[in-house]
Design an enzyme around this catalytic site. Sequence first.
Site, PDB file in Angstrom:
ATOM      1  N   ARG A   1     -10.563 -11.212   0.983  1.00  0.00           N
ATOM      2  CA  ARG A   1     -11.468 -12.008   0.364  1.00  0.00           C
ATOM      3  C   ARG A   1     -10.792 -13.567   0.269  1.00  0.00           C
ATOM      4  O   ARG A   1     -11.759 -14.458   0.363  1.00  0.00           O
ATOM      5  CB  ARG A   1     -11.811 -11.527  -0.984  1.00  0.00           C
ATOM      6  CG  ARG A   1     -10.791 -11.893  -2.161  1.00  0.00           C
ATOM      7  CD  ARG A   1     -11.003 -10.366  -3.392  1.00  0.00           C
ATOM      8  NE  ARG A   1     -11.102  -9.428  -3.037  1.00  0.00           N
ATOM      9  CZ  ARG A   1     -11.384  -8.247  -3.649  1.00  0.00           C
ATOM     10  NH1 ARG A   1     -11.544  -8.592  -5.040  1.00  0.00           N
ATOM     11  NH2 ARG A   1     -11.099  -6.903  -3.217  1.00  0.00           N
TER      12      ARG A   1
ATOM     13  N   LYS B   1       0.772  -1.183   0.052  1.00  0.00           N
ATOM     14  CA  LYS B   1      -0.138   0.000  -0.015  1.00  0.00           C
ATOM     15  C   LYS B   1       0.942   1.261  -0.114  1.00  0.00           C
ATOM     16  O   LYS B   1       1.891   1.271   0.439  1.00  0.00           O
ATOM     17  CB  LYS B   1      -0.852  -0.097   1.103  1.00  0.00           C
ATOM     18  CG  LYS B   1      -1.976  -1.099   1.390  1.00  0.00           C
ATOM     19  CD  LYS B   1      -2.663  -0.881   2.683  1.00  0.00           C
ATOM     20  CE  LYS B   1      -4.019  -1.796   2.878  1.00  0.00           C
ATOM     21  NZ  LYS B   1      -4.823  -1.703   1.794  1.00  0.00           N
TER      22      LYS B   1
END
Length: 431
Positions: free
Chosen positions: A281, A207
């Site tokens: 996920r 990130k």
Amino acid sequence: MLPVAVRFQAAPGNAPNRAGPELQDGFDAQGQTIRLDLTQGPQAAGALAWAALAEGRHALDIDASGLADPVALAAGATLRAWSPRPAPRGTLSIICDAPRLAARLWAKTWPCIAGNLFARSLVVRPANDLTPAAFVQALQTLSRHGLQVTVHDRAWLADHGYGALSAVGRAAKSGPYLVTLHWPGEGPPIALVGKGLCFDTGGISIKPAGGMEAMRADMAGAAACAGAMLTLALGRTPRAAVAVLAIAENTTSADSYRPSDVLHTAKGLTVEVVDTDAEGRLALADALHHAITRHSPRAVLDAATLTGSIVTALGHHHGGLFSNDARLQSATLAAGRAEGEPLWPMPIGERHREDLKSAIADLRQCMPAGLGRQPDACHAAAFLREFVGTTPWAHLDIAGMDLAEADDPLAAKGMPTGFGARLFARLIQEY
């Protein structure tokens, strides 16, 4: 367990801080007074009164004479009274017309507040304190309230084919873990599944530095599920429930999983990794499969701070709700409205699933970033749907709702909200 001791009484007390609909902002012979602001409802009114008068003084009288819901005033004040810093336990007196009735209703209400505050107490802990191992230890303390706690560690996950969760957490010093909280009760359980990423660097797909500090709250979904389970235990709910929490840290090392890796999930599906920052996920996929195959729930709901795209779509005003079952979706929306944890229904279209086709695996985890803006929240939901089969399922993408973006009646700016804990507890008791 609660930050304030609440009592309901017919006569005014002697607290130096008082709020009521007939009072005025100012001072009198007893101390400071404010007019009770009921424009946002009684729960917000109680919270605002506590924030205005009691923070730092830890005592408040609220005159609720003639008001219909004194318990909501107490709930709001108690939620706002929570602080991450140690503080003396406060006292709250609610003057009302039927104190005995209010006290009985409060006995049914306070477990829900305690569950929400437990979730907040987890989310607020920094990642160097709440490591995956420390998160597991915090969850094990819930056994004292009657919850059955089962912990599966790194070796168990690898031995049993939980390749998605194993990959996400394998670069970290501790974890990954799959933790089950079980509340015994009548009938098939409702299952909650929570994303518990104690910190998310993005892995190899790292990130940007700006805003990465907020990733200490990437376990807010698991915290909400744990808080709901504590509510059920404290309230001795007769219905069965289970929570399956995927706990890990997404970091980097020589053993990090990579874009282009193909992972073997517990369900047997293979997944092409496109972006290691879409790790939530993957962790949820194995946890959903575990919840459904090991516990045969009548419905399963998951909660996760999953995608930035849901914040783009809904801001910090609603969580996103995806579902494969109209009745469950309607009940979840209603529970959110009742508890002040609002959701907005979102679609999973045929094209969203088509976008996840892979040339080297059963499906890919997300779309490549280089293709421009994508409906990633919908893609994530389409991905998760592959792991629930025909079981009624709802997915709550609560990114943007885990921390108070601005000062809110129930939580100061920047503080955890416990979003989802009260919603889930209500749903399990009513669905």
